[in-house]
Design an enzyme around this catalytic site. Structure first.
Site, PDB file in Angstrom:
ATOM      1  N   ASP A  50       0.852  -1.185   0.000  1.00  0.00           N
ATOM      2  CA  ASP A  50       0.000   0.000   0.000  1.00  0.00           C
ATOM      3  C   ASP A  50       0.895   1.245   0.000  1.00  0.00           C
ATOM      4  OD1 ASP A  50      -2.250   1.618   0.227  1.00  0.00           O
ATOM      5  OD2 ASP A  50      -2.383   1.395   2.397  1.00  0.00           O
ATOM      6  N   GLU A  77       2.626   4.910  -4.161  1.00  0.00           N
ATOM      7  CA  GLU A  77       2.659   5.826  -5.307  1.00  0.00           C
ATOM      8  C   GLU A  77       4.042   6.481  -5.513  1.00  0.00           C
ATOM      9  OE1 GLU A  77      -0.954   4.517  -4.278  1.00  0.00           O
ATOM     10  OE2 GLU A  77       0.177   5.811  -2.927  1.00  0.00           O
ATOM     11  N   ASP A 104      -9.015   3.393  -1.446  1.00  0.00           N
ATOM     12  CA  ASP A 104      -9.800   3.816  -0.292  1.00  0.00           C
ATOM     13  C   ASP A 104     -11.135   4.417  -0.734  1.00  0.00           C
ATOM     14  OD1 ASP A 104      -7.654   2.992   1.177  1.00  0.00           O
ATOM     15  OD2 ASP A 104      -6.808   4.978   1.451  1.00  0.00           O
TER      16      ASP A 104
END
Length: 835
Positions: free
Chosen positions: A430, A433, A529
């Site tokens: 997670d 990015e 999310d």
């Protein structure tokens, strides 16, 4: 996830530095630029090369125009053309081969028999891709000036009126993209809530252009930030690339069927990984399980509620101070975590945890070993680059560093040791990015933080805002400015290898948030999310981006769900390839067993999913060997039916099951589109004649979902469901035949051991039904079931069979006819089922 603690919020405030907003003059129209002219054109049997010279005075609208370029055109195959425009020496940044291996150039073929052709205008230079069979222009830049500057590339193509464009993800827009004043920005960022009209976590610069005459695809292999603009002005539509670096490296796919474009794209980006069979089971997670006791309670409560639970997940709660590769000694002590994992394994269940890239900048073993291996990203002065994420001040791995892979594998092997550590079965990555909570002002190298052309990145302070700063240089001299969009995929690659080192020979299950083109070769994807469901997002990843192991957080990550919403979502989630309930610590708990209606919906939908698990596993195998999507939008199946082009609230699961969820809140009815085809109600087996129009279904219970089997298909069902996929694999099969109007049907079934990368023996069969006979042929090597028992077909069902007095009984005379057969799948089979 994004839910700041008080201490983290203080650290974020330390990062905030005011920044003056740069006011730029209005840019001139790019069409006022001179473009280029083609000279020294050299043609070969398989393509051409040429020099491109600036055709007039440089316009320099966002930087310096390059005076000379190089054009390379290759007919890679009968269905693919590769067009590349670069600087003459090719010194500009291109996506590294180590991240994105190029397709084998040896497949080049002669241009003459190709399905699509390349033609060009010499001055001003423009080119056209045309479908040979029809003469239709698929991509046409003529009349639109090519701009190629130091930090700005512009390429524009004409489109048909009201075009059907799909792809260009990751986004939360409608599946069929808007084409009026619409910009799709590609730049990885943390995207809490999945806002609309905003760039999200991943980047896939591929689009499908679907027309009644056929479908084609266009892929731009470029990892720099970009805006892709879809416009319709005075009735004329266009698509325009605005890219802030790199080169124009384009692949064109001929199709002409939508699924053919998907297969052709997979030849370039790579075929998706085959996932373990158990990965298709139901998963449970929550951000906010306080301790090991709450995790154990959730496991127990699913069992008490008789809702199958295949895999339990733990979010970052298990860590000490959110430091990766640690356990909180009070809330998640090692002995208790190992007890939970042992219990799960003893009951044929599985365990997965989250691992982030951001590593606490603290004196602890993982950080120290990374420092010794020199793998942390660095500032220009050689100091470690710092961000702020869940642990507070953090360092980030440089995946380009030659030591990064061995470092990451070492941490996995030690912390996730089967003998002494947390013996996970898969892993969840997670914040890759990579995300940072630190706002970053426009300073330093202005070109790398805030380039002259500003893409529509939904962060206020430039490209490096709330992520790793884009003026950082990676090992080997590559800049974060160029490679930012690759970070998540590179983390997925090294994590895949780390899991493989832990469990040699077994398929890793890695679920990620950030992806780039080709990521599906190693990982699956959850949609982030979310506050609400997006079928369109799932369709994009499974049918276009070649990442079929995809799904959303069922019942939503952020905000509070309701009993009815969660019940509806549970039934829909059962038809996500990746099926997980997960939500945030600021939301109410939403485990399926908490509400009677949701529990009922979960039991019913998981029962259907599990009985169909071999059906979707077969479809996943098919996609892993040739790229045919395991689920798809309706227009893939009905490409000439214009009514299907905009539909993104229904989809086809596998190639035979039409899924039509109820999407209106608190409603017991749904308006769904039934294509002009033979259909069968999944729940009753009743034959329905689809008329190619919308129909309203009524009295739909809150714990059920409308499903239809498309005629002409054979589906392999397990005869009954089970609480685990291990137990499920011992069940015999019922073969369900849904014949077309000719009374014929076909299907496939693939079975292997469910976990190994290399298989010793498989069952890989085709099933044909014609003239009342079922024929089963193929490979018969795998034996499964309890104690080596064979794979058994228990019965055959024929849907919509006419019986009794047809004239008297009318429609009600159609029913499901079942024949018991008890056939072991060890060789070719012929079964008479004309009851």
């Amino acid at each position: 996830m994004l839910s700041l603690t008080f201490s983290t919020a203080i650290l974020v405030s330390i990062c905030l530095i005011s920044a003056a907003t740069a006011i730029r003059p209005r840019a001139p129209d790019a069409n006022s630029c001179p473009g280029y002219k083609a000279i020294n054109v050299k043609k070969t049997d398989s393509g051409l090369t040429a020099e491109l010279q600036l055709a007039g005075t440089a316009c320099d609208i966002y930087g310096r125009d390059l005076a000379n370029l190089k054009l390379q055109v290759a007919y890679d195959s009968k269905s693919r053309i590769h067009v590349k425009i670069t600087d003459p020496e090719e010194k500009r940044y291109q996506v590294p081969e180590e991240v994105f291996p190029r397709p084998d150039n040896r497949v080049n073929g002669p241009a003459k028999p190709s399905d699509i052709t390349f033609t060009y205008a010499a001055s001003p230079f423009g080119f056209t891709i045309t479908r040979r069979s029809t003469g239709e222009k698929l991509f046409d830049t003529t009349g639109n000036a090519l701009v190629f500057e130091s930090q700005y590339l512009r390429l524009k193509t004409s489109l048909p009126n009201d075009p059907n464009i799909y792809g260009l993800g990751e986004h939360s827009d409608s599946f069929r993209l808007p084409n009026i004043n619409h910009t799709r920005t590609l730049w990885s960022r943390d995207s809490y809530g999945i806002p609309q009209n905003s760039n999200l976590y991943g980047n896939h610069p591929i689009y499908f252009d679907h027309r009644e005459s056929g479908t084609h695809g266009v892929f731009l292999l470029n990892s720099n930030g970009m805006d892709i603009k879809l416009e319709t002005v005075d009735g004329k539509s266009s698509l325009e690339y605005n890219v802030i670096g790199g080169v124009l490296d384009l692949y064109f796919f001929a199709g002409p069927e939508p699924a053919a474009v998907a297969r052709q794209y997979a030849e370039v980006v790579g075929l998706p990984a085959m996932m373990p069979y158990w990965g298709l089971g139901f998963h449970q997670c929550r951000y906010g399980y306080r301790d090991w006791i709450e995790v154990a309670e959730a496991i127990a409560n699913y069992s008490i509620a008789e809702i199958p639970l295949e895999t339990m997940w733990t979010d970052i709660d298990y860590m000490y101070n959110r430091w990766i590769f640690t356990l909180d000694p009070e809330r998640f002590p090692l002995d208790k975590v190992r007890e939970i994992v042992d219990y799960l394994h003893e009951h044929d269940q599985h365990y997965i945890v989250m691992v982030d890239p951001a590593t606490a900048h603290q004196d602890y073993p993982t950080f120290n070993r990374g420092k010794e291996d020199d793998i942390w990203l660095k500032e220009a002065d050689g100091s470690i680059h710092k961000g702020v994420v869940w642990p507070g001040v953090t360092a980030f791995p440089d995946w380009f560093h030659p030591n990064a892979g061995s470092f990451w594998t070492g941490e996995f092997v030690e912390f996730f040791s089967a003998d002494a550590g947390v013996n996970i079965d898969g892993v969840w990555i997670d914040m890759n990015e990579p995300a940072s909570f630190c706002s970053y002002p426009q300073k330093g190298s202005i070109d790398l933080i805030s380039p002259p052309y500003a893409i529509a990145n939904d962060a206020p302070l430039g490209l490096g805002d709330r992520t790793v700063h884009t003026d950082i240089t990676h090992y080997g001299g590559l800049s974060e400015y160029d490679t930012h969009n690759l970070y998540g995929t590179m983390m997925g690659d090294v994590t895949y290898e780390a899991m493989l080192a832990r469990r040699p020979g077994l398929r890793p299950l890695v679920i990620t948030r950030s992806t780039f083109a080709g990521a599906g070769k190693r990982v699956g994807k959850w949609l982030g999310d979310n506050f609400r469901w997006s079928i369109a997002g799932m369709l994009g990843f499974a049918s276009i981006y070649q990442i079929p192991m995809v799904g959303s957080d069922v019942c939503g990550f952020g905000g509070n769900t309701t009993e009815i919403l969660c019940a509806r979502w549970a039934s829909l989630g059962a038809f996500n390839p990746f099926f997980r309930n997960h939500n945030g610590d600021t939301s109410i708990p939403q485990e399926f067993y908490l509400w009677p209606l949701v529990a009922s919906s979960a039991r019913k939908s998981i029962d259907i999913r599990y009985r169909l698990l071999d059906y979707i596993y077969t479809a996943m195998h098919h996609q892993s060997i040739d790229g045919t999507p395991l689920l798809s939008p309706l227009f893939f199946k009905y490409p000439k039916d214009t009514n299907t082009y905009k539909i993104d609230t229904q989809f086809i699961y596998g190639n035979a099951l039409l899924v039509s969820p109820v999407i209106e809140e608190n409603s017991t009815s749904a308006e769904v589109y039934l294509p002009k085809d033979t259909l069968y109600d999944f729940h009753t087996g009743r034959k329905i004649k689809g008329e190619g129009k919308n129909v309203t279904l009524t009295n739909i219970p809150f714990d059920e979902i409308p499903l239809h089997i498309i005629g002409g298909n054979i589906l392999p069902f397990r005869s009954s469901s089970a609480h685990t996929t291990t137990k499920l694999r011992t069940r015999p099969f019922t073969i369900v035949i849904a014949a077309d109007e000719r009374g014929e049907a076909s299907g496939e079934l693939y079975i292997d051991d469910g976990v190994s990368i290399q298989q010793k023996a498989v069952i890989d069969i085709t099933m044909e039904y014609k003239s009342g006979r079922l024929s089963i042929k193929g490979k018969f090597g795998f034996t499964g079931g309890m104690e080596g028992a064979g794979v058994m077909v228990e019965s055959v069902k024929v849907l919509g069979k006419k019986r009794g007095n047809w004239e008297r009984d009318g429609e009600g005379a159609e029913e499901v006819v079942e024949k018991k057969v008890y056939v072991e799948l060890v060789g070719d089979v012929e079964i008479e089922v004309n009851c």
